[in-house]
Design a protein around this motif. Structure first.
Motif, PDB file in Angstrom:
ATOM      1  N   GLY A 198      47.216  43.398  33.887  1.00 24.55           N
ATOM      2  CA  GLY A 198      47.203  42.514  35.056  1.00 24.55           C
ATOM      3  C   GLY A 198      46.640  43.202  36.283  1.00 24.55           C
ATOM      4  N   ARG A 199      46.968  44.480  36.453  1.00 22.40           N
ATOM      5  CA  ARG A 199      46.484  45.217  37.624  1.00 22.40           C
ATOM      6  C   ARG A 199      44.976  45.465  37.553  1.00 22.40           C
ATOM      7  NH1 ARG A 199      45.531  50.134  39.242  1.00 22.40           N
ATOM      8  NH2 ARG A 199      46.120  51.234  37.373  1.00 22.40           N
ATOM      9  N   GLN A 200      44.467  45.780  36.368  1.00 19.47           N
ATOM     10  CA  GLN A 200      43.053  46.144  36.252  1.00 19.47           C
ATOM     11  C   GLN A 200      42.119  44.960  36.044  1.00 19.47           C
ATOM     12  OE1 GLN A 200      41.918  49.443  33.842  1.00 19.47           O
ATOM     13  NE2 GLN A 200      43.730  50.641  34.363  1.00 19.47           N
ATOM     14  N   THR A 201      42.624  43.829  35.567  1.00 16.32           N
ATOM     15  CA  THR A 201      41.731  42.687  35.350  1.00 16.32           C
ATOM     16  C   THR A 201      41.672  41.764  36.558  1.00 16.32           C
ATOM     17  OG1 THR A 201      43.505  41.441  34.276  1.00 16.32           O
ATOM     18  CG2 THR A 201      42.000  42.685  32.850  1.00 16.32           C
ATOM     19  N   GLY A 202      42.740  41.673  37.303  1.00 18.79           N
ATOM     20  CA  GLY A 202      42.726  40.849  38.495  1.00 18.79           C
ATOM     21  C   GLY A 202      42.752  39.354  38.229  1.00 18.79           C
ATOM     22  N   VAL A 203      43.197  38.921  37.075  1.00 17.21           N
ATOM     23  CA  VAL A 203      43.281  37.484  36.794  1.00 17.21           C
ATOM     24  C   VAL A 203      44.568  36.935  37.413  1.00 17.21           C
ATOM     25  CG1 VAL A 203      41.894  37.550  34.701  1.00 17.21           C
ATOM     26  CG2 VAL A 203      44.331  37.945  34.540  1.00 17.21           C
TER      27      VAL A 203
END
Length: 160
Positions: free
Chosen positions: A80-85
């Motif tokens: 969640g932190r690295q994809t930003g969706v």
């Protein structure tokens, strides 16, 4: 609903993030030589299936599966932190069947090689049933028909 291209891009990114996080942050001793082979995301981007392989025996595979299940929360947070969706997909880890399929194919190829060697061994002393070369050659066609003394010319009905 989203398009398939976005789901594929997100799946590729999830695969990379999970692999890097397993390598750098997860220090579970049960985690063996795990390789993340593929990731797939549903069309609504809510669920992600991560496929993995483990190098080792059945006991190491079971221990690695338990370690992945216990690290699921940390991995989802990192995804969640690295994809930003907007909505972080839930992760499901599934052992990849590719090594088992490859092993089955290798076994079948070994059986085929053994059969080929058996046929080769049986055929080494074999002889042809007829001539060695059953096909006509150009010199066979040069012979005149009827050289055996008989006439092949059909003259029609004889007159009486």
């Amino acid at each position: 609903m989203t398009d398939n291209a976005r789901a594929r891009k997100l799946a590729d990114r999830i695969q990379v993030v999970v692999a890097e996080t397993l390598d750098r942050r997860i220090k579970d001793p049960r985690l063996g030589f795990v390789t993340i082979t593929d990731a797939r995301v549903t069309g609504d981007l809510r669920e992600a299936t991560v496929f993995y392989t483990v190098y080792g025996d059945d006991e190491e595979r079971a221990a690695s599966a338990a370690a992945l299940e216990s690290a699921k929360g940390v991995l989802r947070t990192e995804v969640g932190r690295q994809t930003g969706v907007r909505f972080t997909p839930s992760l499901a880890f599934v052992p990849d069947a590719l090594p088992d399929n490859a092993r089955t194919i290798e076994d079948l190829l070994d059986k085929a090689r053994a059969k080929d060697a058996e046929v080769r061994q049986v055929s080494t002393g074999a002889k042809y049933a007829g001539e060695a070369d059953p096909y006509r050659k150009p010199e066979d066609e040069d012979e005149e028909p009827g050289t055996d003394g008989s006439s092949e010319k059909n003259e029609g009905p004889a007159s009486a």
